[in-house]
Design a protein around this motif. Structure first.
Motif, PDB file in Angstrom:
ATOM      1  N   UNK A  80       0.821  -1.203   0.000  1.00 23.16           N
ATOM      2  CA  UNK A  80       0.000   0.000   0.000  1.00 23.16           C
ATOM      3  C   UNK A  80       0.856   1.254   0.000  1.00 23.16           C
ATOM      4  N   UNK A  81       1.979   1.231   0.724  1.00 21.99           N
ATOM      5  CA  UNK A  81       2.827   2.419   0.807  1.00 21.99           C
ATOM      6  C   UNK A  81       3.682   2.601  -0.440  1.00 21.99           C
ATOM      7  N   UNK A  82       4.106   1.497  -1.074  1.00 24.68           N
ATOM      8  CA  UNK A  82       4.997   1.605  -2.232  1.00 24.68           C
ATOM      9  C   UNK A  82       4.251   1.770  -3.550  1.00 24.68           C
ATOM     10  N   UNK A  83       2.982   1.319  -3.609  1.00 25.08           N
ATOM     11  CA  UNK A  83       2.259   1.367  -4.884  1.00 25.08           C
ATOM     12  C   UNK A  83       0.911   2.065  -4.801  1.00 25.08           C
ATOM     13  N   UNK A  84       0.396   2.299  -3.605  1.00 26.12           N
ATOM     14  CA  UNK A  84      -0.940   2.869  -3.490  1.00 26.12           C
ATOM     15  C   UNK A  84      -2.039   1.849  -3.716  1.00 26.12           C
ATOM     16  N   UNK A  85      -1.698   0.571  -3.682  1.00 23.53           N
ATOM     17  CA  UNK A  85      -2.686  -0.502  -3.835  1.00 23.53           C
ATOM     18  C   UNK A  85      -2.629  -1.394  -2.607  1.00 23.53           C
ATOM     19  N   UNK A  86      -3.771  -1.615  -1.985  1.00 23.20           N
ATOM     20  CA  UNK A  86      -3.863  -2.466  -0.805  1.00 23.20           C
ATOM     21  C   UNK A  86      -4.607  -3.747  -1.180  1.00 23.20           C
ATOM     22  N   UNK A  87      -4.008  -4.909  -0.901  1.00 20.17           N
ATOM     23  CA  UNK A  87      -4.679  -6.187  -1.148  1.00 20.17           C
ATOM     24  C   UNK A  87      -5.536  -6.508   0.066  1.00 20.17           C
ATOM     25  N   UNK A  88      -6.857  -6.598  -0.131  1.00 21.45           N
ATOM     26  CA  UNK A  88      -7.788  -6.834   0.970  1.00 21.45           C
ATOM     27  C   UNK A  88      -8.122  -8.310   1.157  1.00 21.45           C
ATOM     28  N   UNK A  89      -8.411  -8.993   0.041  1.00 25.41           N
ATOM     29  CA  UNK A  89      -8.880 -10.372   0.115  1.00 25.41           C
ATOM     30  C   UNK A  89      -8.319 -11.186  -1.048  1.00 25.41           C
ATOM     31  N   UNK A  90      -8.106 -12.475  -0.807  1.00 27.90           N
ATOM     32  CA  UNK A  90      -7.694 -13.416  -1.840  1.00 27.90           C
ATOM     33  C   UNK A  90      -8.519 -14.689  -1.692  1.00 27.90           C
ATOM     34  N   UNK A  91      -8.937 -15.219  -2.829  1.00 21.64           N
ATOM     35  CA  UNK A  91      -9.719 -16.450  -2.841  1.00 21.64           C
ATOM     36  C   UNK A  91      -8.805 -17.652  -2.658  1.00 21.64           C
ATOM     37  N   UNK A  92      -9.250 -18.596  -1.856  1.00 27.03           N
ATOM     38  CA  UNK A  92      -8.471 -19.795  -1.590  1.00 27.03           C
ATOM     39  C   UNK A  92      -8.146 -20.563  -2.875  1.00 27.03           C
ATOM     40  N   UNK A  93      -6.895 -21.018  -2.973  1.00 28.86           N
ATOM     41  CA  UNK A  93      -6.502 -22.007  -3.976  1.00 28.86           C
ATOM     42  C   UNK A  93      -6.180 -23.282  -3.199  1.00 28.86           C
ATOM     43  N   UNK A  94      -7.052 -24.276  -3.237  1.00 27.61           N
ATOM     44  CA  UNK A  94      -6.863 -25.448  -2.374  1.00 27.61           C
ATOM     45  C   UNK A  94      -5.655 -26.287  -2.781  1.00 27.61           C
TER      46      UNK A  94
END
Length: 444
Positions: A397-411
Motif C-alpha cells: 500500500x505504501x509503495x504502490x498505493x494498492x492495498x490487497x484486501x482479500x484473496x480467494x483460496x486455492x486449495x
C-alpha cells in the motif's frame, strides 16, 4: 456425484430474469468445492480503507474451451465434460465471485453470444472479446458498468507472432527456432463512471480509471523461450500504455493464463529482483535453451536429461539469445507484482510454497499436467533497475498505493475429493481454478 439437469447457457439466459434467481437455482443444482475468501486485514479497518480509496474485485479464469474438454484428458470427469452440464458450473463460478473486472481465457466462439447476454443481463457488464484468426476460442474481458464507463478509452490486441522484442537487434526474435503460436493478448484503458466516483468521494485526478489486460500464452511444454519472449512483449506494451495513462490516475493490472510455473523464466523475468540472469536458474535455463531446439512441426525434442540432476550441453548460440533477452528485460523500467505471490502466505501458509516464490501449488490440474499457471499481476513503473523487490514492496500500500484486501483460496490438490483433479463433479467445471483478489486503490 449428481449433476444438474442438462441446460445450455442460452436456456439459462431465457429461463431466469434476475441475478438472484439464476444464482439461487445454480447453487442448488451444482455441487462445487467451497473455497474460502481470505481477508488479509482486520475486518474493523475495512470501512476506513473503502473511505480512503476505490475497492475493486478482480477475477481471472481459464474456463476450458469446450472443444478441448475431451474425455481422454478428463477420465474422471464423466458427464461433466458435456457442455449442457459444465456451463452451469462456469456460470455459477462467475456469479459467485461477482467481480468488477473479469478476465477469461478459452471462451468458445460458439457460445460467445450466450456469454455476452449472460454478462449484460445478470451482471451489468460490458464485454470485449478477441481471438486469433479462426481459432475456436479466445480471450474475454468483462467490466461492471456500475463502476466503469462502457466505452474503452483505449483498446489494443497484441499479436505475439508479429511482434519483435527489439527491432534494432532482430536476432532476439529470429535467432530461436520458434513456431507460430497463434497467441494474442488484449489490453485496454477504462474510466470510472463520474457517478460512481461521486458516491465514493474520489477525484478523477487520483483515480480516473485502470489499465487492464489478459492473455493466454503459448501452451507447449517445450515453449519456454517463446513464453518468455511473449512476456517481454506484454511488459513492453504495458510500459508504452503507462506512459500515456499515468499513475496515480491509472493503476494497471494484468491477469491470465501464462502457462508458466513460478520457478521458470517468464515469471522470473516479470516478478523477481533485477538484474535478471537466466543462467543462474539451472532448470529454467535448461528448458529455455532447449526449447529453441525443439522441432515443433515434427514433435522432436532435445530433452534427454533432468536438468536438476544431470550435466547438460548448452548451445552457444542459444545462450547468446537468452542473454540478449535478459538484457532487454533488464532495461525495461516496469515490473509485475503477483497478488498471490505477494500476500497468499499471510492467509494460507500450507499452500504458499517457498520454492514457488510463495505462489500456491497449482491452479491447473488434469490427466496430463498439474501446476501453477494463472496469475493476477499489479503492473508498476520501476525506474530503479537494481531495486530489491522484497524490500521495496513488502508494504504494497505504501509503495504502490494498492492495498490487497482479500484473496480467494486455492486449495491443495490433496484436499480435493477428486484425487487431485480440478474438473470433477462436486469440485469445478474447469480444469483451472479461478483466481480472485479484492484490492483498494488508495487516494494517497
Amino acid at each position: 456425484m449428481v449433476l444438474p439437469n442438462a441446460l445450455n447457457l442460452s436456456a439459462l439466459n431465457d429461463k431466469f430474469s434476475t441475478k438472484e434467481q439464476i444464482t439461487d437455482y445454480l447453487r442448488k443444482a451444482c455441487s462445487v468445492y467451497d473455497r474460502k475468501l481470505f481477508a488479509l486485514h482486520d475486518i474493523s479497518n475495512e470501512t476506513k480503507r473503502n473511505e480512503d480509496g476505490i475497492t475493486l474485485k478482480l477475477l481471472s479464469y481459464n474456463m476450458l474451451a469446450q472443444c478441448l474438454a475431451k474425455s481422454s484428458m478428463f477420465p474422471k470427469a464423466g458427464k461433466l465434460t458435456s457442455w449442457k452440464h459444465r456451463n452451469q458450473f462456469l456460470a455459477l463460478e462467475l456469479l459467485t465471485r461477482d467481480a468488477d473486472v473479469i478476465c477469461l481465457q478459452e471462451v468458445d466462439v460458439d457460445y460467445l453470444d450466450d456469454w455476452v447476454m449472460f454478462f449484460e443481463k445478470f451482471m451489468n457488464c460490458h464485454c470485449e472479446f478477441s481471438r486469433y484468426g479462426t481459432k475456436r476460442h479466445g480471450i474475454f474481458i468483462a467490466y461492471s458498468l456500475d463502476k466503469f464507463k462502457k466505452d474503452c478509452v483505449y483498446s489494443s490486441v497484441i499479436d505475439f507472432d508479429k511482434e519483435m522484442v527489439d527491432v534494432e537487434d532482430e536476432v532476439i526474435y529470429n535467432g530461436a527456432k520458434i513456431t507460430k503460436t497463434n497467441n494474442i493478448a488484449m489490453v485496454m484503458a477504462i474510466d470510472f463512471n463520474e457517478e460512481y466516483l461521486d458516491t465514493v468521494q474520489q477525484s478523477k485526478k487520483v483515480n480516473n480509471g485502470i489499465l487492464i489486460g489478459t492473455a493466454h500464452l503459448f501452451w507447449h511444454p517445450f515453449g519456454t523461450f517463446e513464453r518468455t519472449r511473449q512476456t517481454y512483449i506484454l511488459l513492453k506494451k504495458l510500459h508504452e500504455m503507462k506512459k500515456m495513462y499515468k499513475e496515480p490516475e491509472y493503476k494497471s493490472f494484468f491477469m491470465g493464463d501464462f502457462n508458466a510455473q513460478p520457478y521458470l523464466a517468464p515469471y522470473e523475468a516479470m516478478v523477481l529482483t533485477k538484474p535478471i540472469d537466466f543462467s543462474r536458474n539451472k532448470k529454467s535455463f535448461y528448458y529455455m535453451n532447449g526449447s529453441m531446439e525443439y522441432n515443433f512441426a515434427k514433435e522432436r525434442s532435445p530433452f534427454e536429461f533432468d536438468p536438476s540432476k544431470s550435466k547438460v550441453h548448452y548451445i552457444p548460440e542459444n545462450i547468446e539469445i537468452s542473454e540478449q533477452l535478459s538484457a532487454a528485460f533488464n532495461k525495461l523500467p516496469i515490473r509485475a507484482i503477483s497478488l498471490y505471490g505477494h500476500s497468499y502466505k499471510k492467509v494460507d501458509s500450507r499452500n504458499s510454497l517457498k520454492e514457488y516464490n510463495n505462489e500456491p501449488q497449482a491452479s491447473n490440474s488434469n490427466a496430463g499436467f498439474k501446476g501453477m499457471l494463472d496469475y493476477i499481476f499489479l503492473i508498476v513503473d520501476e525506474p530503479d533497475l537494481n531495486v530489491n523487490v522484497n524490500s521495496k514492496y513488502s508494504q504494497l500500500d505504501k509503495s504502490t498505493g494498492v492495498c490487497i484486501n482479500k484473496l480467494l483460496e486455492v486449495p491443495l490438490l490433496s484436499d480435493l475429493p477428486s484425487n487431485e483433479e480440478i474438473m470433477f463433479p462436486g469440485v469445478s467445471g474447469s480444469d483451472h481454478f479461478s483466481l480472485y483478489g479484492e484490492v483498494t486503490l488508495l487516494e494517497n
